[in-house]
Design a protein around this motif. Sequence first.
Motif, PDB file in Angstrom:
ATOM      1  N   PRO A  95       0.826  -1.203   0.000  1.00 51.95           N
ATOM      2  CA  PRO A  95       0.000   0.000   0.000  1.00 51.95           C
ATOM      3  C   PRO A  95       0.866   1.260   0.000  1.00 51.95           C
ATOM      4  CG  PRO A  95      -0.685  -1.507   1.732  1.00 51.95           C
ATOM      5  CD  PRO A  95       0.600  -2.019   1.181  1.00 51.95           C
ATOM      6  N   ARG A  96       0.511   2.193  -0.867  1.00 48.78           N
ATOM      7  CA  ARG A  96       1.245   3.460  -0.951  1.00 48.78           C
ATOM      8  C   ARG A  96       0.312   4.513  -1.529  1.00 48.78           C
ATOM      9  NH1 ARG A  96       6.472   3.005  -4.146  1.00 48.78           N
ATOM     10  NH2 ARG A  96       7.065   2.065  -2.201  1.00 48.78           N
ATOM     11  N   ILE A  97       0.364   5.705  -0.944  1.00 51.24           N
ATOM     12  CA  ILE A  97      -0.366   6.849  -1.469  1.00 51.24           C
ATOM     13  C   ILE A  97       0.666   7.923  -1.769  1.00 51.24           C
ATOM     14  CG2 ILE A  97      -2.086   8.637  -1.000  1.00 51.24           C
ATOM     15  CD1 ILE A  97      -3.355   6.656   1.018  1.00 51.24           C
ATOM     16  N   THR A  98       0.663   8.413  -3.010  1.00 51.92           N
ATOM     17  CA  THR A  98       1.585   9.464  -3.414  1.00 51.92           C
ATOM     18  C   THR A  98       0.778  10.711  -3.731  1.00 51.92           C
ATOM     19  OG1 THR A  98       3.055   7.812  -4.380  1.00 51.92           O
ATOM     20  CG2 THR A  98       3.423  10.101  -5.025  1.00 51.92           C
ATOM     21  N   VAL A  99       1.163  11.831  -3.124  1.00 50.64           N
ATOM     22  CA  VAL A  99       0.494  13.107  -3.351  1.00 50.64           C
ATOM     23  C   VAL A  99       1.475  14.001  -4.106  1.00 50.64           C
ATOM     24  CG1 VAL A  99      -0.647  15.084  -2.276  1.00 50.64           C
ATOM     25  CG2 VAL A  99      -0.776  12.829  -1.183  1.00 50.64           C
ATOM     26  N   GLN A 100       1.111  14.353  -5.335  1.00 48.47           N
ATOM     27  CA  GLN A 100       1.951  15.234  -6.146  1.00 48.47           C
ATOM     28  C   GLN A 100       1.642  16.676  -5.777  1.00 48.47           C
ATOM     29  OE1 GLN A 100       4.349  14.188  -8.121  1.00 48.47           O
ATOM     30  NE2 GLN A 100       3.801  12.047  -7.837  1.00 48.47           N
ATOM     31  N   THR A 101       2.590  17.320  -5.111  1.00 46.39           N
ATOM     32  CA  THR A 101       2.423  18.702  -4.673  1.00 46.39           C
ATOM     33  C   THR A 101       3.188  19.625  -5.610  1.00 46.39           C
ATOM     34  OG1 THR A 101       4.357  18.659  -3.242  1.00 46.39           O
ATOM     35  CG2 THR A 101       2.267  17.927  -2.277  1.00 46.39           C
ATOM     36  N   ALA A 102       3.078  20.915  -5.382  1.00 48.24           N
ATOM     37  CA  ALA A 102       3.817  21.884  -6.187  1.00 48.24           C
ATOM     38  C   ALA A 102       5.323  21.717  -5.975  1.00 48.24           C
ATOM     39  CB  ALA A 102       3.390  23.305  -5.831  1.00 48.24           C
ATOM     40  N   GLY A 103       5.725  21.272  -4.819  1.00 50.97           N
ATOM     41  CA  GLY A 103       7.137  21.029  -4.518  1.00 50.97           C
ATOM     42  C   GLY A 103       7.493  19.586  -4.823  1.00 50.97           C
ATOM     43  N   ARG A 104       7.876  18.872  -3.795  1.00 43.60           N
ATOM     44  CA  ARG A 104       8.209  17.463  -3.977  1.00 43.60           C
ATOM     45  C   ARG A 104       7.022  16.588  -3.577  1.00 43.60           C
ATOM     46  NH1 ARG A 104      10.910  15.353   1.166  1.00 43.60           N
ATOM     47  NH2 ARG A 104      10.395  16.973   2.653  1.00 43.60           N
ATOM     48  N   PRO A 105       6.961  15.369  -4.099  1.00 47.01           N
ATOM     49  CA  PRO A 105       5.826  14.508  -3.763  1.00 47.01           C
ATOM     50  C   PRO A 105       5.869  14.049  -2.300  1.00 47.01           C
ATOM     51  CG  PRO A 105       7.384  13.343  -5.174  1.00 47.01           C
ATOM     52  CD  PRO A 105       7.864  14.748  -5.056  1.00 47.01           C
ATOM     53  N   LEU A 106       4.686  13.871  -1.731  1.00 49.04           N
ATOM     54  CA  LEU A 106       4.545  13.291  -0.396  1.00 49.04           C
ATOM     55  C   LEU A 106       4.166  11.825  -0.591  1.00 49.04           C
ATOM     56  CD1 LEU A 106       2.299  16.044   1.199  1.00 49.04           C
ATOM     57  CD2 LEU A 106       4.777  15.807   1.429  1.00 49.04           C
ATOM     58  N   VAL A 107       4.881  10.930   0.060  1.00 49.39           N
ATOM     59  CA  VAL A 107       4.616   9.506  -0.085  1.00 49.39           C
ATOM     60  C   VAL A 107       4.230   8.945   1.272  1.00 49.39           C
ATOM     61  CG1 VAL A 107       5.556   7.268  -0.760  1.00 49.39           C
ATOM     62  CG2 VAL A 107       6.251   9.337  -1.998  1.00 49.39           C
ATOM     63  N   TYR A 108       3.059   8.348   1.334  1.00 48.63           N
ATOM     64  CA  TYR A 108       2.576   7.687   2.540  1.00 48.63           C
ATOM     65  C   TYR A 108       2.731   6.191   2.337  1.00 48.63           C
ATOM     66  CZ  TYR A 108       0.397  12.168   3.624  1.00 48.63           C
ATOM     67  OH  TYR A 108       0.162  13.491   3.888  1.00 48.63           O
ATOM     68  N   GLU A 109       3.587   5.571   3.137  1.00 51.15           N
ATOM     69  CA  GLU A 109       3.800   4.127   3.088  1.00 51.15           C
ATOM     70  C   GLU A 109       2.797   3.453   4.027  1.00 51.15           C
ATOM     71  OE1 GLU A 109       5.960   2.664   1.075  1.00 51.15           O
ATOM     72  OE2 GLU A 109       7.025   4.434   0.382  1.00 51.15           O
ATOM     73  N   ALA A 110       2.836   2.131   4.089  1.00 50.75           N
ATOM     74  CA  ALA A 110       1.857   1.354   4.851  1.00 50.75           C
ATOM     75  C   ALA A 110       1.730   1.802   6.307  1.00 50.75           C
ATOM     76  CB  ALA A 110       2.202  -0.124   4.781  1.00 50.75           C
ATOM     77  N   ASP A 111       2.850   2.017   7.006  1.00 50.01           N
ATOM     78  CA  ASP A 111       2.770   2.410   8.430  1.00 50.01           C
ATOM     79  C   ASP A 111       2.073   3.749   8.614  1.00 50.01           C
ATOM     80  OD1 ASP A 111       4.004   0.096   9.268  1.00 50.01           O
ATOM     81  OD2 ASP A 111       5.996   1.002   9.396  1.00 50.01           O
TER      82      ASP A 111
END
Length: 57
Positions: free
Chosen positions: A33-49
């Motif tokens: 499971p992974r959620i990646t949020v593409q922001t104006a800067g760098r992407p935010l990545v939410y891993e399983a934990d």
Amino acid sequence: MTVLTPKSVREVAAWIKLWRPDDLVDVEVAPEPRITVQTAGRPLVYEADSIRRLTLE
């Protein structure tokens, strides 16, 4: 430990999308499971934990 289902990962992604409406939210449920949020800067990545912690809040 909370078991992440594809549904729970998508629910967290939907919550993030409400919180960050101008950013692109990409969801992966397999192999990990992974959620990646593409922001104006760098992407935010939410891993399983991180996703697990958000499901408990």
